[in-house]
Design an enzyme around this catalytic site. Structure first.
Site, PDB file in Angstrom:
ATOM      1  NE  ARG A   1      -2.199   0.417   3.669  1.00 21.35           N
ATOM      2  CZ  ARG A   1      -1.615   1.184   4.611  1.00 21.35           C
ATOM      3  NH1 ARG A   1      -1.585   2.492   4.478  1.00 21.35           N
ATOM      4  NH2 ARG A   1      -1.063   0.622   5.672  1.00 21.35           N
TER       5      ARG A   1
ATOM      6  CG  HIS B   1      10.070   6.532  13.748  1.00 23.93           C
ATOM      7  ND1 HIS B   1      10.299   5.263  14.224  1.00 23.93           N
ATOM      8  CD2 HIS B   1       9.035   6.393  12.854  1.00 23.93           C
ATOM      9  CE1 HIS B   1       9.452   4.394  13.663  1.00 23.93           C
ATOM     10  NE2 HIS B   1       8.683   5.072  12.823  1.00 23.93           N
ATOM     11  CB  ILE B   2       8.275  12.896  12.703  1.00 19.46           C
ATOM     12  CG1 ILE B   2       9.177  13.366  11.560  1.00 19.46           C
ATOM     13  CG2 ILE B   2       8.893  13.209  14.057  1.00 19.46           C
ATOM     14  CD1 ILE B   2       9.376  14.875  11.501  1.00 19.46           C
TER      15      ILE B   2
ATOM     16  CG  ASP C   1      10.907   9.310   9.923  1.00 21.44           C
ATOM     17  OD1 ASP C   1      11.252  10.301  10.607  1.00 21.44           O
ATOM     18  OD2 ASP C   1       9.790   8.757  10.051  1.00 21.44           O
TER      19      ASP C   1
ATOM     20  NE  ARG D   1       8.638  -0.330  12.483  1.00 21.57           N
ATOM     21  CZ  ARG D   1       7.665   0.493  12.120  1.00 21.57           C
ATOM     22  NH1 ARG D   1       7.939   1.445  11.215  1.00 21.57           N
ATOM     23  NH2 ARG D   1       6.457   0.387  12.625  1.00 21.57           N
TER      24      ARG D   1
ATOM     25  CD  GLU E   1      13.292   4.559  15.503  1.00 19.37           C
ATOM     26  OE1 GLU E   1      12.177   4.729  16.038  1.00 19.37           O
ATOM     27  OE2 GLU E   1      13.424   4.351  14.287  1.00 19.37           O
TER      28      GLU E   1
END
Length: 313
Positions: A151, A280-281, A256, A232, A261
Site C-alpha cells: 500500500r 521517526h515522525i 526517518d 524500519r 530509537e
C-alpha cells in the site's frame, strides 16, 4: 483502574481524546525507557498501558514480569514490538487502534525532496545569513526504485509518476502482474539497486527483510543515488550504510528510522554531511494522533465494560 500512556514525547496525548470519561488514574510518560528492567520497574502497578507504536518493546521477558497488567493498547493495527502470544499467556488483552498510511507516504516525499534539493543545508544557510551554496537534482525523468510495492510503496509510486519519474520495484513475491496496475515495472533486486536514482524502502521488518540492504546492495547503487528509509531501521545494515556514505558510494541517505530509537546523540549518522535525518515522525500528525488516542479510549472503555474490541490475535 490505573492507566499509563507511554512515550508521549510531545506531551500531547491528553488533549487528543476524552480520557476523563474513563474515570481512571492516568500517568503520562514523556521520556523513553531504556531496557527491559526499566520498563518493568516504571510500569509496575498499572492495569492498562497505552503504547505509542513500537517505541517501547513488550517481549515475553517484560510481560512475564508485569503481573498486574490487564490491557495493553497498541496504537495502530500491527505492532512487532509486542509479543501477543506472551501477553495472552499472561492473561493480558492486547487491543489495537485505527491507523492511516497517508502521513508516512507524504513524509517519504518530504525526505526525497529535501535530499534532492539539499534543503537542510540551505535552511541552515538562510538562518545563518548566507545564500546559495548547493546545486540540486531534478526528479523528472529519473528512476524511482521501490523496495516493496504494498500500500505505501504503491502510494509512493503514484507520487513519483506525478513528478514524471519512471517507477520500478522489487520484493521477494512481486510479479509483473501485481506491479502493472500501479504503472510500475517489476525488476530483479540487482536491477533495482543499479538503476534507481531514488530508492525508497517500503517493506515490513521481518526475519527475511532484516539487513536486506547491505554493503553489496549499497555498492551497486549509483554514486548520485538517494536512499530513503521510512519503514524500519534494521532493514538497512546501518554500519554498512555509514561506511558507504563516508566513502560517497551514494549521494545521500534520507532516514526517518534507525536501529536504536531515539537515535543516540553520539551516533555517527549525526556527523555526516550527506544525510537528511528526521526523528521517526512519518506518522506523527494531528490526524493520526486523533485516531490513535480516540480509539485507545474506546478500547479501554470497552474493556471496562467487559467486551474488549479490536483485540489483536
Amino acid at each position: 483502574m490505573k492507566i499509563a500512556i507511554l512515550d508521549d514525547y510531545q506531551n500531547v496525548a491528553l488533549g487528543y481524546a476524552d480520557w476523563a470519561s474513563l474515570g481512571a488514574e492516568i500517568e503520562v510518560f514523556t521520556n523513553p525507557f531504556y531496557g527491559a528492567d526499566e520498563v518493568v520497574e516504571r510500569l509496575q502497578g498499572f492495569d492498562v498501558l497505552v503504547a505509542m507504536r513500537e517505541r517501547t518493546r513488550f517481549p515475553a521477558e517484560v510481560l512475564d514480569r508485569l503481573p498486574g497488567l490487564k490491557l495493553l493498547v497498541s496504537t495502530g493495527k500491527r505492532n512487532a514490538a509486542i509479543d501477543v502470544a506472551a501477553a495472552r499467556r499472561n492473561g493480558v488483552v492486547v487491543s489495537a487502534t485505527g491507523y492511516i498510511g497517508a502521513p508516512a507516504a507524504e513524509h517519504t516525499w518530504a525526505l526525497i525532496l529535501a535530499a534532492a534539493r539539499n534543503l537542510p543545508t540551505e535552511f541552515r544557510n538562510m538562518s545563518e545569513g548566507g545564500w546559495q551554496s548547493t546545486v540540486g537534482t531534478v526528479l523528472q525523468g529519473k528512476t524511482l526504485g521501490l523496495l516493496g510495492l504494498g500500500r505505501l510503496g504503491a502510494g509512493a509510486a503514484k507520487i513519483g509518476q506525478a513528478f514524471g519519474m519512471e517507477t520500478i520495484a522489487w520484493s521477494q513475491n512481486l510479479t509483473q502482474e501485481k506491479a502493472a496496475p500501479h504503472g510500475v515495472t517489476a525488476v530483479s533486486k540487482e536491477d533495482l539497486f543499479a538503476r534507481s536514482d531514488v530508492l525508497s524502502i517500503h517493506v515490513v521488518l521481518s526475519r527475511r527483510s532484516r539487513g536486506l540492504v547491505g554493503a553489496t546492495e549499497l555498492a551497486s547503487m549509483k554514486p548520485t543515488a538517494i536512499l530513503v528509509n521510512t519503514s524500519r531501521g534494521p532493514i538497512v545494515d546501518e554500519t554498512a550504510l555509514v561506511d558507504s556514505l563516508r566513502r560517497k558510494e551514494i549521494a545521500v541517505a534520507a532516514l526517518d528510522v534507525y536501529d536504536v530509537e531515539p537515535l543516540p546523540s553520539e551516533h555517527p549518522l549525526r556527523t555526516l554531511d550527506n544525510v537528511v535525518l528526521t526523528p521517526h515522525i512519518g506518522y506523527v500528525t494531528r490526524e493520526a494522533y486523533e485516531i490513535f488516542y480516540r480509539d485507545a479510549v474506546e478500547d479501554i472503555a470497552a474493556f471496562q465494560a467487559g467486551a474488549p474490541v479490536r483485540v489483536m490475535e
